[in-house]
Motif scaffolding. Structure first.
Motif, PDB file in Angstrom:
ATOM      1  N   GLN A 153       0.827  -1.203   0.000  1.00  0.00           N
ATOM      2  CA  GLN A 153       0.000   0.000   0.000  1.00  0.00           C
ATOM      3  C   GLN A 153       0.865   1.257   0.000  1.00  0.00           C
ATOM      4  OE1 GLN A 153      -3.387   0.318  -0.382  1.00  0.00           O
ATOM      5  NE2 GLN A 153      -2.813   2.459  -0.635  1.00  0.00           N
ATOM      6  N   GLU A 210      -5.733   1.322  -6.411  1.00  0.00           N
ATOM      7  CA  GLU A 210      -6.114   0.616  -5.192  1.00  0.00           C
ATOM      8  C   GLU A 210      -5.512  -0.780  -5.116  1.00  0.00           C
ATOM      9  OE1 GLU A 210     -10.340   0.678  -4.751  1.00  0.00           O
ATOM     10  OE2 GLU A 210     -10.448   2.862  -4.872  1.00  0.00           O
ATOM     11  N   THR A 211      -5.058  -1.293  -6.249  1.00  0.00           N
ATOM     12  CA  THR A 211      -4.527  -2.661  -6.276  1.00  0.00           C
ATOM     13  C   THR A 211      -3.231  -2.714  -7.081  1.00  0.00           C
ATOM     14  OG1 THR A 211      -5.673  -3.293  -8.310  1.00  0.00           O
ATOM     15  CG2 THR A 211      -6.885  -3.603  -6.227  1.00  0.00           C
ATOM     16  N   LEU A 212      -2.470  -3.757  -6.833  1.00  0.00           N
ATOM     17  CA  LEU A 212      -1.248  -3.963  -7.610  1.00  0.00           C
ATOM     18  C   LEU A 212      -1.582  -4.228  -9.075  1.00  0.00           C
ATOM     19  CD1 LEU A 212       0.881  -6.140  -5.166  1.00  0.00           C
ATOM     20  CD2 LEU A 212       0.999  -3.674  -5.562  1.00  0.00           C
ATOM     21  N   GLN A 262      -3.920  -2.860 -10.800  1.00  0.00           N
ATOM     22  CA  GLN A 262      -4.106  -1.545 -11.429  1.00  0.00           C
ATOM     23  C   GLN A 262      -2.758  -0.880 -11.677  1.00  0.00           C
ATOM     24  OE1 GLN A 262      -6.630   0.174  -8.418  1.00  0.00           O
ATOM     25  NE2 GLN A 262      -8.461  -0.027  -9.716  1.00  0.00           N
TER      26      GLN A 262
END
Length: 132
Positions: free
Chosen positions: A2, A17-19, A21
């Motif tokens: 994060q 928000e995510t790896l 992405q």
């Protein structure tokens, strides 16, 4: 990871928000891949040390690195990515204590990865809060 997403969001004005992405952006993906490789390399060093040397041996490597980079981390930067880059550069230049029995197996990639471990342990940070 994060903390790395926060770095990318701040620098590139994104809302990742995510790896997954993050991996959609070529430049971010290259950087993220290098940082993840370093993180897991350092984790392998930690596991090797846990099984091979007295407990304090690894901790001394980590503490020595922390002491080498904390003042660099504490400086003012335009963004968290600049802070991360400065700390990683300092870690790469750091020479572990030659008297530590782990030193012969510690590589630059381990030192870089240890910075991310220190960040996960809330000892280092990349992005500062506005009120900080």
């Amino acid at each position: 990871m994060q903390k790395l997403l926060d770095v990318y969001n701040e620098k590139y004005d994104l809302s990742l928000e995510t790896l997954a992405q993050a991996r959609e952006h070529a430049r971010i993906n290259r950087h993220l891949s290098r940082q993840r490789e370093a993180f897991f390399h350092a984790d392998a060093l930690r596991l090797f040390a846990r099984d091979s040397v007295p407990e304090a041996t690894y901790q001394k490597i980590e503490t020595n690195l922390y002491n080498a980079v904390v003042d660099i981390e504490d400086r003012d930067y335009d963004c968290g990515h600049d802070r991360l880059d400065a700390v990683i550069d300092a870690a790469a230049a750091h020479q572990p204590n030659p008297h530590n029995i782990l030193t012969p197996v510690v590589e630059v990639i381990d030192l870089k990865g240890l910075c991310h471990h220190l960040a996960n342990d809330h000892k280092l940070t990349w992005c500062r809060e506005e009120s900080a």
